[in-house]
Design a protein around this motif. Structure first.
Motif, PDB file in Angstrom:
ATOM      1  N   SER A 209       0.815  -1.244   0.011  1.00 59.70           N
ATOM      2  CA  SER A 209      -0.022   0.012  -0.034  1.00 59.70           C
ATOM      3  C   SER A 209       0.678   1.245  -0.021  1.00 59.70           C
ATOM      4  N   GLY A 210       0.475   2.210  -0.999  1.00 59.00           N
ATOM      5  CA  GLY A 210       1.314   3.421  -0.964  1.00 59.00           C
ATOM      6  C   GLY A 210       2.577   3.264  -1.746  1.00 59.00           C
ATOM      7  N   SER A 211       3.115   2.167  -2.087  1.00 62.24           N
ATOM      8  CA  SER A 211       4.132   1.922  -3.039  1.00 62.24           C
ATOM      9  C   SER A 211       3.923   2.152  -4.478  1.00 62.24           C
ATOM     10  N   THR A 212       4.971   2.409  -5.389  1.00 54.25           N
ATOM     11  CA  THR A 212       5.026   2.433  -6.610  1.00 54.25           C
ATOM     12  C   THR A 212       5.473   1.177  -7.297  1.00 54.25           C
ATOM     13  N   VAL A 213       4.456   0.260  -7.901  1.00 57.41           N
ATOM     14  CA  VAL A 213       4.891  -1.073  -8.228  1.00 57.41           C
ATOM     15  C   VAL A 213       4.882  -0.902  -9.741  1.00 57.41           C
ATOM     16  N   VAL A 214       5.984  -1.193 -10.681  1.00 55.86           N
ATOM     17  CA  VAL A 214       6.307  -1.097 -11.858  1.00 55.86           C
ATOM     18  C   VAL A 214       6.161  -2.558 -12.451  1.00 55.86           C
ATOM     19  N   VAL A 268       9.036  -0.980  -6.401  1.00 58.22           N
ATOM     20  CA  VAL A 268       9.233  -2.429  -6.782  1.00 58.22           C
ATOM     21  C   VAL A 268       9.053  -2.531  -8.376  1.00 58.22           C
ATOM     22  N   PHE A 269       9.883  -3.398  -8.811  1.00 58.27           N
ATOM     23  CA  PHE A 269      10.041  -3.735 -10.253  1.00 58.27           C
ATOM     24  C   PHE A 269       9.361  -5.184 -10.467  1.00 58.27           C
ATOM     25  N   ILE A 270       8.412  -5.455 -11.352  1.00 57.10           N
ATOM     26  CA  ILE A 270       8.384  -7.062 -11.393  1.00 57.10           C
ATOM     27  C   ILE A 270       8.132  -7.181 -13.092  1.00 57.10           C
ATOM     28  N   THR A 271       8.890  -7.996 -13.499  1.00 54.59           N
ATOM     29  CA  THR A 271       8.928  -8.505 -14.816  1.00 54.59           C
ATOM     30  C   THR A 271       7.951  -9.570 -15.183  1.00 54.59           C
TER      31      THR A 271
END
Ligand code: ADE
Length: 420
Positions: A209-214, A268-271
């Motif tokens: 919550s509140g984070s930026t997820v790419v 957070v970056f998720i491929t």
């Protein structure tokens, strides 16, 4: 009684495995109904099957179903980090199914285990990522004659197989289970969506919550992941190479931008692209201090870890599953060495959704056992009626009913003369 052939971590883990396999089975009603039919009809009678799958409790229930159908089953892992050692132990001890898989095995052992499963001289292959097919077509060509057909679980594997078909390299028919609607609409979207975040959270204990997820990639997996991350309160950015998918992501309400623009913003970056080197050193250098990178695509090649390692000043293991790289004056975390985070750090997709994926696998095995003689060396999909049947049983198990077309509506749907 002597145990079936195996190479696993520890047979003493079988008790825990059996309990967890039975727990998963409670949420696999479609597969259970197929197993009950297979016991009576034995559609796979006497067939040798090699199954290269993530060795999870859900896979155990699939292997039990194939065995109930009369097959001699050997299981090996489709990823070195996804094996549940307790599941492997129970499959061997309680269900008499050969397993060659150890969590954390190195590449050499991973391939040794694939060869051991192939030593069973499979007539049907079952893959998740096409490693069995690939080894058969390169190092074990002498076994291809006995293979009748195969099945494939995942998008990445289907892409590899279609490339083989196009090059006229494929030497037997394979059913693309991934392409069934009751597989990718649910497993790829809701399964990956939930289990990927489950893996990231178990590995880091971070607050989404509140984070930026790419989210890199807006296929079915990316769609599910973006939707679930947003549901947990993240601001979600999507990166894409396909214009239509990018447009869809934008109209689904996500920010869309190139990776180079997303790197200074994301936490957070998720491929989930199925492609190579989507996150590279040039990206890692520009990320925020503390940024987290994970992959949920099939292969661990979506993050250019060799390139990042080369550009980094140091690499430290700061917590199980987390390597911290000092790069560009900042600390960047890579989870699970870039392996599928949902299976490396969590338990993969829940049984509720694997039920439909593995119902497709079981029915695909039955289909190829019956029809192999009529099939060419191509990639096939299961007929729509299989999807309809699986969805029908699943809905019933969920206590959900649907309407029936009236006679008048059927006529209307088949008519081209009726207008305004
Ligand atoms: N792929 C993703 N989740 C899985 C699971 N639970 N079992 C087997 N394969 C999977």
């Amino acid at each position: 009684m002597a145990l079936v052939k195996h190479d696993i971590k520890d047979i003493k883990l079988a008790k825990e495995g059996k309990q967890k396999i039975e727990w998963a089975e409670r949420n696999m009603p479609v597969l259970r109904s197929i197993r009950e039919r297979f016991v009576k009809e034995k559609p796979l009678k006497g067939l040798n099957m090699a199954c290269c799958l993530h060795v999870t409790t859900e896979t155990a229930n699939l292997a039990r179903t194939l065995k109930a159908g009369g097959a001699n089953v050997a299981v090996c892992a489709s990823n070195p980090l996804s094996t549940q050692d307790y599941t492997a132990a129970s499959l061997v001890k309680d269900y008499g199914i050969s397993v060659f898989a150890i969590n954390g095995e190195n590449n050499k052992t991973y391939y040794k285990h694939i060869h051991q499963a192939l030593d069973f001289k499979p007539q049907i292959t079952m893959d998740d990522g096409a490693d069995l097919v690939s080894v058969l077509h390169s190092e074990r060509k002498e076994l291809i004659e006995t293979v009748l057909a195969g099945t494939e679980e995942t998008t990445t594997g289907v892409i590899r197989l279609r490339a083989m078909e196009k090059d006229n390299a494929l030497r037997f028919a394979v059913v693309a289970v991934n392409d069934s609607k009751t597989k990718h609409f649910f497993d790829n979207r809701y399964g990956t969506g939930q289990s990927t975040l489950d893996g990231v959270i178990r590995a880091t204990n971070m607050l989404i919550s509140g984070s930026t997820v790419v989210v890199a990639g807006y296929g079915w997996c990316g769609r599910g992941l973006a939707m679930r991350a947003q549901g947990l309160g993240a601001k979600v950015i999507v990166t894409e190479v396909d214009n239509v998918k990018a447009l869809e992501a934008a109209m689904d309400g996500f920010q869309v931008m190139p990776m180079s623009k997303a790197v200074p913003i994301g936490d957070v970056f998720i491929t989930v692209t199925g492609n190579l080197n989507v996150i590279r050193a040039e990206h890692a250098k520009k990320m925020k201090d503390g940024a987290i990178i994970a992959n949920s695509g099939h292969f661990n090649a979506e993050i250019d870890i060799p390139g990042i390692t080369k550009a980094a000043k140091s690499k430290t293991n700061v917590r199980p599953m987390i390597e911290e790289y000092k790069i560009g004056g900042k600390r960047i975390m890579i989870l699970a060495d870039g392996r599928l985070i949902n299976l490396a750090a969590a338990e993969g997709h829940p049984a509720m959704v694997m039920d439909m994926s593995f119902a497709n696998q079981a029915l695909a095995s039955e289909f190829v056992a019956k029809s192999y003689a009529k099939l060419e060396n191509k990639v096939y999909t299961l007929p729509d009626k299989v999807d309809q049947e699986i969805a029908k049983i699943k809905l019933k198990s969920m206590g959900i009913g649907v309407d029936k077309l009236t006679k008048e509506q059927k006529v209307y749907l088949n008519s081209w003369t009726m207008g305004t």
